[in-house]
Design a protein around this motif. Structure first.
Motif, PDB file in Angstrom:
ATOM      1  N   ASP A  18      43.449  42.811  43.660  1.00  0.00           N
ATOM      2  CA  ASP A  18      43.819  43.782  42.633  1.00  0.00           C
ATOM      3  C   ASP A  18      43.935  45.179  43.253  1.00  0.00           C
ATOM      4  O   ASP A  18      43.246  45.507  44.217  1.00  0.00           O
ATOM      5  CB  ASP A  18      42.758  43.834  41.533  1.00  0.00           C
TER       6      ASP A  18
ATOM      7  N   PHE B 144      47.946  49.185  37.006  1.00  0.00           N
ATOM      8  CA  PHE B 144      47.201  48.057  37.539  1.00  0.00           C
ATOM      9  C   PHE B 144      48.134  47.035  38.163  1.00  0.00           C
ATOM     10  O   PHE B 144      49.141  46.658  37.576  1.00  0.00           O
ATOM     11  CB  PHE B 144      46.386  47.401  36.411  1.00  0.00           C
TER      12      PHE B 144
ATOM     13  N   ARG C 180      47.800  43.286  39.483  1.00  0.00           N
ATOM     14  CA  ARG C 180      46.957  42.102  39.591  1.00  0.00           C
ATOM     15  C   ARG C 180      47.170  41.449  40.952  1.00  0.00           C
ATOM     16  O   ARG C 180      48.293  41.388  41.445  1.00  0.00           O
ATOM     17  CB  ARG C 180      47.305  41.111  38.480  1.00  0.00           C
TER      18      ARG C 180
END
Length: 405
Positions: free
Chosen positions: A315, A345, A347
């Motif tokens: 991540d 973000f 992943r």
């Protein structure tokens, strides 16, 4: 590493002996028996379960070969891939009908310096010689037709798993190429978004190849281009393609980074380092400082940049210091973009996109906002932006000066 010779490979030189060692040793070091299989068998598989997966995938394809894909209506075009952080020429809005996008990649194994200050280096496993591998761009409904070549002087078998594709193992079971071989894989882009691709030979060799740089990204654009939540078109002036790479470099008893004669010599040491789950480096585009200084990304005030960020293993939390994610697609282009984000973000095992229009000149740091990784492990890039300063947005009212207590 135990020098186990696999009879499935030629053994006319030390290089060929090492190839056999890597293939057989991958199984031996993870507790499974090594085996001498027919040449087309996937000898990198570290356990029986992964071997069965690849065999089933190949069998499923073989059984369907009597039903060739209907390619009527498709136009063939050649996409010339370019080295990161740049993007190949492409249309933002597709014209005409669906296309077969032809691309070629070589699985190049090369010695790379990771950090000039410490002398840390790695035998990187790459697509087309770069970390990350080149960006591929197509539109929803297009076909991507990849010719994958493994040079004869390579030490290892390689393949490719496309997260953007539909089919068991993402094509990984259909693309195993030994040194001196090539194959062609064609897959249909059915889902719009940004997606990771990576090497996945099987077993422990999967993380070994991925953490040695063998990964990249595909962007599948909607045929009518990117849009905001209200359906209004969004355009970008340029693409900044950023691959975040975690390395696990072995050290000796004195804390010095080890060096190795050829690719694959570090296999046993790397497995030990990888098991710690603690990277020695987390960098953008292959090395510390690769996207700073002379390698910094460039833009001008008023220019809209689409930042594509790939992380195939962990991540990440990108942040543009002094800027924002005007529009951010953390998952699919089919979904409305998030807007006005300070940090977004990524992943592990995905690629994503963020769009920003620069409003002020200066040097912007683009970082993983795990600031330990940014400041200490190397996950920092710079955008150098030219243009006129706007005091309405920011102004130094009083420069630093002494004050009376």
């Amino acid at each position: 590493m135990t020098r186990l010779i696999n009879p499935g490979l030629k053994q006319t030189s030390r290089r060929n002996v090492l190839r056999g060692s890597l293939l057989a040793g991958a199984a031996a070091m993870t507790g499974a028996a090594s085996y001498a299989a027919p040449r087309r068998a996937p000898m990198h598989h570290a356990n029986a379960a992964s071997a069965r997966l690849y065999k089933a995938s190949a069998q499923g394809q073989a059984e369907s070969r009597a039903k060739p894909a209907d390619l009527s209506g498709y136009t063939r075009v050649r996409q010339e891939l370019v080295a990161p952080p740049f993007a190949p020429e492409h249309e933002q809005v597709a014209t005409g009908g669906p296309k077969i996008i032809e691309v070629t990649m070589e699985t190049t194994e090369r010695l790379m310096v990771v950090d000039e200050d410490t002398g840390a280096s790695i035998w990187a496993l790459t697509y087309n010689g770069s970390v990350p591998g080149p960006l591929i761009i197509c539109h929803e409904g297009d076909m991507v037709e990849l010719t994958l070549r493994n040079p004869e002087d390579s030490m290892m078998e390689h393949n490719i798993d496309f997260h953007a594709s539909t089919g068991a193992l993402g094509g990984g079971g259909l693309t195993h190429v030994y040194p001196g071989e090539e194959c062609v894989l064609r897959w249909k882009a059915t889902k719009p978004g940004c997606f990771t691709y990576h090497c996945a030979p099987g077993g422990a060799m999967i993380p070994y190849h991925v953490t040695h740089g063998m990964n990249g990204a595909v962007m599948v654009l909607p045929r009518d281009g990117l849009k905001d939540r209200d359906g209004n078109p969004l355009r970008y002036d340029s693409i900044a393609y950023i691959g975040e790479q975690d390395y696990y470099l072995p050290m000796d008893e004195n804390g010095e980074y080890k060096t190795y004669e050829v690719a694959g010599d570090d296999y046993a040491d790397s497995l030990d380092a990888m098991r710690t789950l603690t990277p020695t480096h987390s960098v953008f585009n292959g090395a510390v400082g690769a996207l700073t200084g002379e390698g910094a990304l460039r833009a001008r005030v008023g220019e809209t940049v689409l930042m594509i960020h790939n992380q195939a293993n962990r991540d990440s939390r990108p942040h543009l210091i002094g800027g924002h994610g005007d529009y951010v697609w953390e998952t699919s282009f089919s979904d409305a973009p998030l807007t006005g984000l300070e940090t977004w973000f990524v992943r592990g095992g995905t690629a994503m996109a963020a769009m920003y229009t620069f409003e002020q000149p200066g040097v912007y740091a683009y970082v993983n906002h795990n600031l330990i990784e940014a400041a200490m492990l190397g996950a920092t890039a710079h955008f150098v932006v030219e243009g006129e300063w706007n005091n309405e947005l920011m102004e130094q009212v009083t420069p630093p000066r002494a004050f009376a207590s």
